[in-house]
Write a protein that holds these residues in place. Structure first.
Motif: not given
Length: 121
Positions: A104-107, A76-83, A91-102
């Motif tokens: 992208x380069x880390x996610x 989410x916006x302002x959130x640090x993505x965690x590996x 691993x849960x089988x998710x197939x659609x991934x949303x992310x904030x524009x800011x």
């Protein structure tokens, strides 16, 4: 493996997938609704979408059309993505991934790594 790319900054997202996958992943730039059709027909394996918040326009259509259980907001916006969160979603089988524009380069690198690992590449 093929990933549909939708939402904002589609070209940035697609370029990041190519960069971090070393060409092992094919991308298709489309709309969120176009991605739903491609996922349902098996034409793509995953969807990446970006928007300002990471949880709105990036993923909401997908949630409505393929179900919440297959979708997640990775960053989410302002959130640090965690590996570990990315790996958990994959691993849960998710197939659609949303992310904030800011984010992208880390996610995208974390998603690409987790998806390639899951596929055995």
């Amino acid at each position: 493996m093929k990933i549909a790319i939708g939402g904002l900054s589609k070209n940035v997202t697609a370029a990041a997938v190519q960069k971090f996958s070393g060409g092992k992943i094919e991308t298709v730039i489309t709309t969120d609704i176009g991605a739903v059709s491609m996922l349902k027909k098996g034409e793509v394996d995953y969807y990446f979408g970006a928007c300002e918040s990471g949880g709105g326009a990036a993923i909401s259509i997908l949630i409505g059309m393929i179900g919440y259980a297959k979708c997640c907001t990775v960053a989410k916006n302002g959130q640090v993505v965690k590996k570990e969160n990315v790996e958990k979603f994959v691993n849960e089988g998710k197939i659609a991934f949303g992310m904030s524009v800011e984010s992208i380069e880390k996610t995208v690198p974390l998603l690409v790594e987790a998806l390639l690992e899951k596929s055995g590449e």
